[in-house]
Design a protein around this motif. Structure first.
Motif, PDB file in Angstrom:
ATOM      1  N   CYS A  61       4.672  10.406   3.361  1.00 20.38           N
ATOM      2  CA  CYS A  61       5.345   9.500   2.433  1.00 20.38           C
ATOM      3  C   CYS A  61       5.812  10.213   1.160  1.00 20.38           C
ATOM      4  O   CYS A  61       6.975  10.112   0.770  1.00 20.38           O
ATOM      5  CB  CYS A  61       4.418   8.327   2.087  1.00 20.38           C
ATOM      6  SG  CYS A  61       5.235   6.997   1.186  1.00 20.38           S
ATOM      7  N   ASN A  62       4.905  10.919   0.506  1.00 21.72           N
ATOM      8  CA  ASN A  62       5.275  11.609  -0.733  1.00 21.72           C
ATOM      9  C   ASN A  62       6.339  12.673  -0.481  1.00 21.72           C
ATOM     10  O   ASN A  62       7.289  12.828  -1.251  1.00 21.72           O
ATOM     11  CB  ASN A  62       4.044  12.251  -1.375  1.00 21.72           C
ATOM     12  CG  ASN A  62       3.105  11.222  -1.972  1.00 21.72           C
ATOM     13  OD1 ASN A  62       3.545  10.189  -2.470  1.00 21.72           O
ATOM     14  ND2 ASN A  62       1.808  11.492  -1.926  1.00 21.72           N
ATOM     15  N   PHE A  63       6.172  13.402   0.619  1.00 16.13           N
ATOM     16  CA  PHE A  63       7.116  14.463   0.939  1.00 16.13           C
ATOM     17  C   PHE A  63       8.520  13.908   1.194  1.00 16.13           C
ATOM     18  O   PHE A  63       9.518  14.528   0.834  1.00 16.13           O
ATOM     19  CB  PHE A  63       6.629  15.242   2.161  1.00 16.13           C
ATOM     20  CG  PHE A  63       7.559  16.340   2.601  1.00 16.13           C
ATOM     21  CD1 PHE A  63       7.724  17.476   1.827  1.00 16.13           C
ATOM     22  CD2 PHE A  63       8.282  16.229   3.777  1.00 16.13           C
ATOM     23  CE1 PHE A  63       8.583  18.494   2.236  1.00 16.13           C
ATOM     24  CE2 PHE A  63       9.138  17.234   4.192  1.00 16.13           C
ATOM     25  CZ  PHE A  63       9.285  18.368   3.418  1.00 16.13           C
ATOM     26  N   PRO A 118       0.812  -1.213   0.000  1.00 19.22           N
ATOM     27  CA  PRO A 118       0.000   0.000   0.000  1.00 19.22           C
ATOM     28  C   PRO A 118       0.843   1.258   0.000  1.00 19.22           C
ATOM     29  O   PRO A 118       0.518   2.237  -0.636  1.00 19.22           O
ATOM     30  CB  PRO A 118      -0.829  -0.124   1.281  1.00 19.22           C
ATOM     31  CG  PRO A 118      -0.880  -1.586   1.570  1.00 19.22           C
ATOM     32  CD  PRO A 118       0.434  -2.112   1.112  1.00 19.22           C
ATOM     33  N   THR A 119       1.948   1.213   0.747  1.00 22.23           N
ATOM     34  CA  THR A 119       2.809   2.387   0.840  1.00 22.23           C
ATOM     35  C   THR A 119       3.572   2.603  -0.452  1.00 22.23           C
ATOM     36  O   THR A 119       4.039   3.686  -0.739  1.00 22.23           O
ATOM     37  CB  THR A 119       3.804   2.223   2.006  1.00 22.23           C
ATOM     38  OG1 THR A 119       3.094   1.762   3.126  1.00 22.23           O
ATOM     39  CG2 THR A 119       4.484   3.510   2.352  1.00 22.23           C
ATOM     40  N   ALA A 173      15.123  18.103   7.329  1.00 19.01           N
ATOM     41  CA  ALA A 173      14.931  18.460   8.734  1.00 19.01           C
ATOM     42  C   ALA A 173      13.449  18.548   9.072  1.00 19.01           C
ATOM     43  O   ALA A 173      13.005  18.067  10.128  1.00 19.01           O
ATOM     44  CB  ALA A 173      15.634  19.784   9.034  1.00 19.01           C
ATOM     45  N   VAL A 174      12.670  19.138   8.174  1.00 18.01           N
ATOM     46  CA  VAL A 174      11.222  19.222   8.391  1.00 18.01           C
ATOM     47  C   VAL A 174      10.615  17.826   8.454  1.00 18.01           C
ATOM     48  O   VAL A 174       9.757  17.534   9.295  1.00 18.01           O
ATOM     49  CB  VAL A 174      10.570  20.054   7.265  1.00 18.01           C
ATOM     50  CG1 VAL A 174       9.045  20.007   7.367  1.00 18.01           C
ATOM     51  CG2 VAL A 174      11.054  21.500   7.320  1.00 18.01           C
ATOM     52  N   PHE A 175      11.078  16.933   7.577  1.00 18.45           N
ATOM     53  CA  PHE A 175      10.563  15.571   7.547  1.00 18.45           C
ATOM     54  C   PHE A 175      10.867  14.824   8.841  1.00 18.45           C
ATOM     55  O   PHE A 175      10.008  14.135   9.397  1.00 18.45           O
ATOM     56  CB  PHE A 175      11.166  14.821   6.358  1.00 18.45           C
ATOM     57  CG  PHE A 175      10.880  13.341   6.368  1.00 18.45           C
ATOM     58  CD1 PHE A 175       9.613  12.863   6.086  1.00 18.45           C
ATOM     59  CD2 PHE A 175      11.883  12.429   6.668  1.00 18.45           C
ATOM     60  CE1 PHE A 175       9.346  11.502   6.104  1.00 18.45           C
ATOM     61  CE2 PHE A 175      11.632  11.075   6.688  1.00 18.45           C
ATOM     62  CZ  PHE A 175      10.360  10.603   6.408  1.00 18.45           C
ATOM     63  N   VAL A 176      12.101  14.941   9.354  1.00 19.57           N
ATOM     64  CA  VAL A 176      12.479  14.264  10.596  1.00 19.57           C
ATOM     65  C   VAL A 176      11.636  14.757  11.760  1.00 19.57           C
ATOM     66  O   VAL A 176      11.117  13.971  12.559  1.00 19.57           O
ATOM     67  CB  VAL A 176      13.982  14.457  10.889  1.00 19.57           C
ATOM     68  CG1 VAL A 176      14.336  13.906  12.270  1.00 19.57           C
ATOM     69  CG2 VAL A 176      14.830  13.758   9.829  1.00 19.57           C
ATOM     70  N   VAL A 177      11.492  16.073  11.861  1.00 24.50           N
ATOM     71  CA  VAL A 177      10.677  16.632  12.939  1.00 24.50           C
ATOM     72  C   VAL A 177       9.228  16.169  12.796  1.00 24.50           C
ATOM     73  O   VAL A 177       8.558  15.837  13.783  1.00 24.50           O
ATOM     74  CB  VAL A 177      10.760  18.173  12.933  1.00 24.50           C
ATOM     75  CG1 VAL A 177       9.799  18.758  13.960  1.00 24.50           C
ATOM     76  CG2 VAL A 177      12.188  18.628  13.233  1.00 24.50           C
ATOM     77  N   GLY A 178       8.736  16.122  11.566  1.00 24.05           N
ATOM     78  CA  GLY A 178       7.380  15.640  11.332  1.00 24.05           C
ATOM     79  C   GLY A 178       7.200  14.194  11.754  1.00 24.05           C
ATOM     80  O   GLY A 178       6.155  13.819  12.306  1.00 24.05           O
TER      81      GLY A 178
END
Length: 335
Positions: free
Chosen positions: A288-290, A7-8, A275-280
């Motif tokens: 996933c897309n990001f 699915p992912t 960095a934004v992704f890790v914090v998220g």
């Protein structure tokens, strides 16, 4: 951790066959761009006496880190995605993490990408300091910035960066490495035991370290560029040459400082999404897309340095042109 892979698997980059093919073509072109650009950079730096300077050594270190991304990191993703295209399924190791397989490729590739990223940030920081001293304290440049000291700093930056890169898997059994179906890269992941806070705290070391260095780099660049601006204004107001300050930075130092400022801006822009992704992730968002765009924007940064040098540094551009035109010149002479 990788359960529910199918699915992912359907992300914006690879929901359709056309998207999968475009993704693989992009990865292959990126490999060639990284290998070509950084090979040219190293050839120019080591083949031209003009670049046998502390700044040249630091640029060679940066090119080596970028080259490693093109040799080790991106090709593994290409192999996995080409296998998916041809066989309809990715290799078995992509379905499991490093806690389940003794010799998982990501055990090597994950820290390699993290380590090279940290080396790049550290090297840009050192380049900024070197240029700042040349601009702000030009009389002290030769005595403070030496090739021996620069070499020692480069060695320590590599050792420290890769030590930090392997820290998560050494100091936490809850952190593993896996081929992430979202980013299509080897990433750190929380293992079987859920989401313990101490594991996420360890992973947050990366953005904390990176943004501390990047923040310092930006501040130093602002100081250097402010000094350059003041020097330019002073030159406009001074009519007599003898009235000008003896300790002014040279034109080449000013150009180099602006080039390093451009490098800093490019790397900051490419690293910020990660960095934004890790914090998220820490606050519970998968994105996933990001994550695909974040990781591959960072990987793309490995081929930007040679473009920046070619645009900003006339001497580098001339040497690179001579290097690339040499075989053709020989052939013309033979005919």
């Amino acid at each position: 951790m990788l359960q529910g892979l199918e699915p992912t698997n359907c992300t914006v980059c690879c929901c359709t066959l056309a998207n999968k093919i475009l993704m693989v073509v992009f990865m292959i072109l990126l490999i060639f761009a990284i290998l070509f650009g950084n090979s040219v950079t190293l050839a120019v730096i080591f083949g031209t006496k003009h670049f046998h300077t502390p700044q040249g050594y630091l640029k060679a270190s940066l090119a080596t880190a970028d080259l490693a991304v093109g040799i080790f990191v991106v090709p593994l993703s290409v192999y996995a995605e080409v296998s998916l295209l041809i066989n309809g399924t990715t290799p078995e190791w992509t379905m499991r993490n490093s806690q389940d397989i003794t010799f998982h490729p990501c055990i090597f590739i994950g820290p390699m990408f993290a380590g090279c990223t940290l080396v790049s940030i550290t090297t840009i920081f050192l380049l900024t300091i070197e240029r700042s001293i040349a601009v702000v304290r030009p009389l002290h440049k030769e005595s403070v910035i030496t090739r021996k000291r620069t070499t020692v700093l480069i060695v320590f930056s590599w050792l420290g960066s890769f030590l930090l890169a392997v820290t998560p898997i050494i100091f936490s059994k809850d952190i593993s490495l896996e081929y992430n179906p979202c980013s299509r890269m080897c990433n750190y992941a929380v293992g079987r035991n859920g989401f313990p806070s101490h594991a996420w705290n360890i992973l947050l070391l990366f953005p904390a370290f990176d943004f501390t260095l990047l923040g310092g780099t930006v501040v130093i660049n602002v100081i250097s560029l402010s000094t350059i601006r003041q020097h330019s204004k002073r030159r406009k107001h001074l009519a007599e040459a003898e009235c000008q300050s003896i300790s002014k930075p040279t034109f080449s130092d000013i150009k180099a400082a602006k080039t390093i400022g451009t490098l800093t801006l490019a790397f900051t822009a490419s690293f910020t999404p990660i960095a934004v992704f890790v914090v998220g992730n820490v606050i519970g968002n998968e994105w996933c897309n990001f994550s695909f765009f974040a990781f591959w924007i960072l990987a793309t940064n490995s081929c930007w340095n040679v473009i920046i040098y070619s645009v900003r540094d006339q001497k580098f551009r001339h040497c690179a042109h001579q290097l690339l035109a040499l075989p053709r010149g020989k052939n013309d002479a033979n005919t």
